[in-house]
Scaffold this active site. Sequence first.
Site, PDB file in Angstrom:
ATOM      1  N   GLU A 143       0.829  -1.216   0.000  1.00  0.00           N
ATOM      2  CA  GLU A 143       0.000   0.000   0.000  1.00  0.00           C
ATOM      3  C   GLU A 143       0.858   1.259   0.000  1.00  0.00           C
ATOM      4  O   GLU A 143       1.628   1.480   0.931  1.00  0.00           O
ATOM      5  CB  GLU A 143      -0.909   0.030   1.236  1.00  0.00           C
ATOM      6  CG  GLU A 143      -1.786   1.276   1.300  1.00  0.00           C
ATOM      7  CD  GLU A 143      -2.551   1.402   2.604  1.00  0.00           C
ATOM      8  OE1 GLU A 143      -3.502   2.192   2.651  1.00  0.00           O
ATOM      9  OE2 GLU A 143      -2.177   0.716   3.583  1.00  0.00           O
ATOM     10  N   ASP A 178      -5.511   2.910  -1.538  1.00  0.00           N
ATOM     11  CA  ASP A 178      -6.210   3.751  -0.575  1.00  0.00           C
ATOM     12  C   ASP A 178      -6.402   5.123  -1.216  1.00  0.00           C
ATOM     13  O   ASP A 178      -5.434   5.853  -1.449  1.00  0.00           O
ATOM     14  CB  ASP A 178      -5.407   3.844   0.719  1.00  0.00           C
ATOM     15  CG  ASP A 178      -6.149   4.547   1.834  1.00  0.00           C
ATOM     16  OD1 ASP A 178      -6.714   5.632   1.570  1.00  0.00           O
ATOM     17  OD2 ASP A 178      -6.158   4.033   2.958  1.00  0.00           O
ATOM     18  N   GLN A 206      -9.451   1.405  -0.206  1.00  0.00           N
ATOM     19  CA  GLN A 206      -9.843   1.994   1.062  1.00  0.00           C
ATOM     20  C   GLN A 206     -10.211   3.451   0.833  1.00  0.00           C
ATOM     21  O   GLN A 206      -9.733   4.080  -0.123  1.00  0.00           O
ATOM     22  CB  GLN A 206      -8.721   1.878   2.107  1.00  0.00           C
ATOM     23  CG  GLN A 206      -8.526   0.449   2.595  1.00  0.00           C
ATOM     24  CD  GLN A 206      -7.392   0.297   3.585  1.00  0.00           C
ATOM     25  OE1 GLN A 206      -6.358   0.952   3.466  1.00  0.00           O
ATOM     26  NE2 GLN A 206      -7.563  -0.580   4.560  1.00  0.00           N
ATOM     27  N   GLU A 246     -11.891   3.002   6.026  1.00  0.00           N
ATOM     28  CA  GLU A 246     -10.816   3.234   6.987  1.00  0.00           C
ATOM     29  C   GLU A 246     -10.761   4.724   7.320  1.00  0.00           C
ATOM     30  O   GLU A 246      -9.838   5.433   6.927  1.00  0.00           O
ATOM     31  CB  GLU A 246      -9.473   2.742   6.422  1.00  0.00           C
ATOM     32  CG  GLU A 246      -8.391   2.676   7.487  1.00  0.00           C
ATOM     33  CD  GLU A 246      -7.023   2.319   6.935  1.00  0.00           C
ATOM     34  OE1 GLU A 246      -6.331   1.510   7.564  1.00  0.00           O
ATOM     35  OE2 GLU A 246      -6.647   2.856   5.874  1.00  0.00           O
TER      36      GLU A 246
END
Length: 272
Positions: A143, A178, A206, A246
């Site tokens: 990530e 993300d 995310q 998140e």
Amino acid sequence: MPRFAANLSMLYPELPFLERFEAAAKDGFEGVEYLFPYEHPPQELATRLKGNGLQQVLFNAPPGDFSAGERGLACLPGREEQFRTGLAQALEYAQVLQCPRVHVMAGLIPTGRSKSDLRATYVENLRWAAKQAQPHAVQLLIEPINTRDIPGFFLNRQDEAHGLLDEIGEPNVKVQMDLYHCQIVEGDLATKIRRYLPTGRVDHFQIAGVPQRHEPDTGELDYGFLFRVIDEVAAASRWNGWVGCEYRPARGAAPGGTSEGLGWLRRWRAGA
């Protein structure tokens, strides 16, 4: 419509961790993720999942000493043995929890070192880890994370991540995209979703509002538009993954604060 997973490390902060599973299920979530499961026996977590009809979709491998500021071991020369021990523990949990994804945090660049110094260690660790995960049908995720939230983090950009996948060369290592981090570092999110999701290398999304990391209907991003982009590209590329929520609820630990802040999700489910 994307499938949304509640991140239990951030959502429902007014509740003890083990009570958050039930709260997520009551709010209509079918999947959950969180940072780390290791404070609880895996069978206890599996019982909570089963009892609430939830699927475990993601958690992180051990990051080193998180309380002391460590944020992963994968890029750190000299920490290979600890990295391997942690990966073995993560795979044990993944089997019990029937979790198909484990995020392997890259780690912080040590003082006086550069990314180029650490790249070989990172690549070799991920190659080794992929071979361990493959028999268990576990995808390992890397990530990119913004350096405002985690200064000095080894991996920051989507193109970096995909370049590393080329070098690692293992089919079960993929990207955790993300959109909160991506917006802070790069922006141009719709273009990046359209570029990278069809490659088959993005296995998980995310979300959070930017810049305060609250609900996705706050801040500078139009997540309704981005969800439609994900739907459009997913249909064409046959992606059927999850979008992890998140974010930190704007109402903090107020009782019911997370549930009250889910208006964005209720509107999306209703087709708004």
